[in-house]
Write an enzyme that holds these catalytic residues in place. Structure first.
Site, PDB file in Angstrom:
ATOM      1  N   ARG A  76       2.651 -11.103  -1.152  1.00 46.36           N
ATOM      2  CA  ARG A  76       1.451 -11.152  -0.302  1.00 46.36           C
ATOM      3  C   ARG A  76       0.317 -11.921  -0.988  1.00 46.36           C
ATOM      4  O   ARG A  76       0.134 -11.839  -2.204  1.00 46.36           O
ATOM      5  CB  ARG A  76       1.019  -9.732   0.073  1.00 46.36           C
ATOM      6  CG  ARG A  76       2.117  -9.041   0.869  1.00 46.36           C
ATOM      7  CD  ARG A  76       1.726  -7.672   1.318  1.00 46.36           C
ATOM      8  NE  ARG A  76       0.634  -7.709   2.277  1.00 46.36           N
ATOM      9  CZ  ARG A  76       0.021  -6.631   2.737  1.00 46.36           C
ATOM     10  NH1 ARG A  76       0.400  -5.436   2.315  1.00 46.36           N
ATOM     11  NH2 ARG A  76      -0.954  -6.742   3.600  1.00 46.36           N
TER      12      ARG A  76
ATOM     13  N   ASP B 103      -2.817  -2.966  12.615  1.00 49.83           N
ATOM     14  CA  ASP B 103      -1.588  -2.345  12.088  1.00 49.83           C
ATOM     15  C   ASP B 103      -0.717  -1.750  13.190  1.00 49.83           C
ATOM     16  O   ASP B 103       0.396  -1.296  12.925  1.00 49.83           O
ATOM     17  CB  ASP B 103      -1.948  -1.245  11.085  1.00 49.83           C
ATOM     18  CG  ASP B 103      -2.562  -1.821   9.814  1.00 49.83           C
ATOM     19  OD1 ASP B 103      -2.327  -3.005   9.517  1.00 49.83           O
ATOM     20  OD2 ASP B 103      -3.297  -1.083   9.130  1.00 49.83           O
TER      21      ASP B 103
HETATM   22  C1  S3P Z   1      -6.908  -2.074   5.543  1.00 55.39           C
HETATM   23  C2  S3P Z   1      -7.229  -3.248   6.188  1.00 55.39           C
HETATM   24  C3  S3P Z   1      -6.257  -4.029   6.971  1.00 55.39           C
HETATM   25  C4  S3P Z   1      -5.020  -3.221   7.318  1.00 55.39           C
HETATM   26  C5  S3P Z   1      -4.514  -2.452   6.141  1.00 55.39           C
HETATM   27  C6  S3P Z   1      -5.560  -1.480   5.628  1.00 55.39           C
HETATM   28  C7  S3P Z   1      -7.948  -1.368   4.768  1.00 55.39           C
HETATM   29  O1  S3P Z   1      -5.845  -5.148   6.235  1.00 55.39           O
HETATM   30  O2  S3P Z   1      -4.007  -4.065   7.819  1.00 55.39           O
HETATM   31  O3  S3P Z   1      -3.343  -1.718   6.485  1.00 55.39           O
HETATM   32  O4  S3P Z   1      -7.762  -0.180   4.436  1.00 55.39           O
HETATM   33  O5  S3P Z   1      -8.985  -1.986   4.488  1.00 55.39           O
HETATM   34  P1  S3P Z   1      -6.706  -6.518   6.191  1.00 55.39           P
HETATM   35  O6  S3P Z   1      -7.950  -6.233   5.464  1.00 55.39           O
HETATM   36  O7  S3P Z   1      -5.826  -7.473   5.469  1.00 55.39           O
HETATM   37  O8  S3P Z   1      -6.949  -6.905   7.600  1.00 55.39           O
END
Ligand code: S3P
Length: 450
Positions: A127, A329
């Site tokens: 990632r 998500d």
């Molecule tokens: C999260 C933000 C989201 C989400 C992840 C949890 C967080 O990701 O997809 O499961 O706790 O801040 P991104 O910040 O990459 O959008």
């Protein structure tokens, strides 16, 4: 990994009926541990998600100097060390599958004078981390990592934080709460004011909780409607008593299961309903779902409600791209709902789904097609022609779905399997333990099998 998680069959059976709770919110749980570790004194957290991702955060915060214990009463007690007082970890920080632990911790450590190495599993190691190392680099932190596909820096990665870090003003190039939070957490120990400009709103748990712990944080709107979030650095945080609500991202699975399974009625209690997270429920209602939001209240600074979902005739919709961050998500399980709707569901603006725990657009398109759904994969979304409520699949036995270490892909297809003609097999359910311990037991309870 446990052997019994391999090659699990999900097949049609009884309708889903009953009342369940889901484990604590993952995003809030990570933040609760991190901020408690920075407040001098004892914080108490109840309802913490005891999934592998959050346990990785707890282990990291211990390695950085906090004392963290789970009481026999299920309450977690955290003795924090103070902003700026985290200590050099003796070994590499093991992040497992957890992007949130990794990116938020990089932010926290960017403004501490220490060196840390982050390692993770095969999924996490692919990632992109450049989205956080770029702004944290502007603040003065240094990063040495591995070059991944697409050119972004990836794990394993070693960083060196800096004191004093430079407070910056940073406009988010991607709608990401993790990037926003990383910069705000770095700003906690930088002198002066650190600003994040967020053109598209994302989950605001960091802002709410930072304020709750006593940080000075303001949110204004700029003339274009973007949110300007400012945090005053060199903050002192005060210990708190926190209650973590149930995770709406986990509640999504029993809710969609009930909507697509004839004869079902499921209540999920104590679900976090923060508007920056509740997009799925709004979209399901727009598809005609019989989904009631009841007993709305506030718990620990977050809106919470009980959800009642009944089997429904769903109709395809166009999901506006600006809704995406509030259900980012939940798209995998939303696609399962769309595959059962009458007519076409179109989604777009979902490039971010390609860099989650897996390429979720590709995996959902491939898996749904294997079980007989009509799916067109586009660069930034899926177009799904639904079955009009009929079960999917048929004929060729139970196909094997490869979840590629992605918990939400595994759970989404588990739900889909309940409404196929011949069932389906998921190669490995063990990643579900990252976010939803008890998922299989919950399904068994709702189907009257427990
Ligand atoms: C999260 C933000 C989201 C989400 C992840 C949890 C967080 O990701 O997809 O499961 O706790 O801040 P991104 O910040 O990459 O959008």
């Amino acid at each position: 990994m446990t052997d019994h998680a391999r090659n699990t069959l999900f097949e049609p059976g009884a309708p889903l009926r009953g009342t369940v709770t889901v484990p604590g919110d993952k995003s809030i749980s990570h933040r609760a541990l991190m901020l408690s570790a920075l407040a001098v004194g004892e914080s108490r957290i109840s309802g913490l998600l005891e999934g592998e991702d959050v346990l990785a955060t707890a282990a990291a915060m211990r390695a950085l100097g906090a004392q963290i214990e789970r009481g026999a009463d299920g309450v977690w007690r955290v003795h924090g060390v103070g902003v700026g007082s985290l200590v050099q970890p003796a070994t590499a920080l093991e992040m497992g599958n957890s992007g949130t632990s990794t990116r938020l911790l990089m932010g926290l450590l960017a403004s501490h004078a220490l060196t840390a190495t982050f390692v993770g599993d095969a999924s996490l190691s692919k990632r992109p981390m450049g989205r956080v190392t770029t702004p944290l680099g502007l603040m003065g932190a240094q990063f040495m990592g591995t070059s991944g596909a697409g050119g972004s820096i990836c794990l394993p990665l070693t960083m060196r934080g800096i004191v004093p870090a430079v407070p910056i003003e940073y406009r988010l190039p991607v709608a990401s709460a993790q990037v926003k939070s990383a910069v705000l957490l770095a700003g906690l120990n930088a002198p002066g004011i650190t600003r994040v400009i967020e053109p598209v709103p994302t989950r605001d748990h960091s802002e709410r909780m930072l304020r709750g712990f006593g940080a000075t944080l303001t949110v204004e709107a700029d003339p274009d409607g973007a949110r300007i979030i400012s945090i005053h650095g060199e903050a002192e945080l005060n210990p708190q008593t926190l209650v973590v609500p149930g995770d709406p991202s986990s509640a999504a699975f029993p809710v969609v299961a009930a909507l697509i399974t004839p004869g079902s009625e499921v209540t999920v209690t104590n679900v976090g309903m923060n508007p920056t997270r509740a997009g799925l429920f709004r979209m399901l209602q727009a598809m005609g779902a019989d989904l009631a939001i009841t007993n709305e209240r506030e718990v620990g600074g977050e809106p919470v409600a009980d959800l009642v979902a009944r089997h429904s005739a769903l109709t395809g919709i166009d999901v506006p791209p600006d809704v995406a961050p509030s259900m980012i998500d939940e798209f995998p399980v939303f696609f399962v709902a769309a595959a059962h709707a009458q007519g076409i569901t179109r989604t777009s603006g979902l490039d971010e789904l390609r860099v989650k725990e897996s390429d979720r657009l590709a995996l959902m398109a491939r898996g749904l097609t294997r079980i007989g759904a009509i799916v067109e994969e586009q660069e930034d979304g899926l177009v799904i022609t639904g079955s009009g409520g009929d079960p999917l699949g048929g004929g060729n036995g139970a196909p094997v779905i490869d979840a590629e270490l992605d918990h939400r892909i595994a759970m989404s297809f588990a739900i889909a399997g309940l409404n196929t003609r011949g069932g389906l097999v998921i190669d490995d359910m063990s990643p579900v333990a990252t976010s939803f311990p008890g998922f299989a037991d919950m399904l068994a309870t709702l189907r009257g099998a427990a």
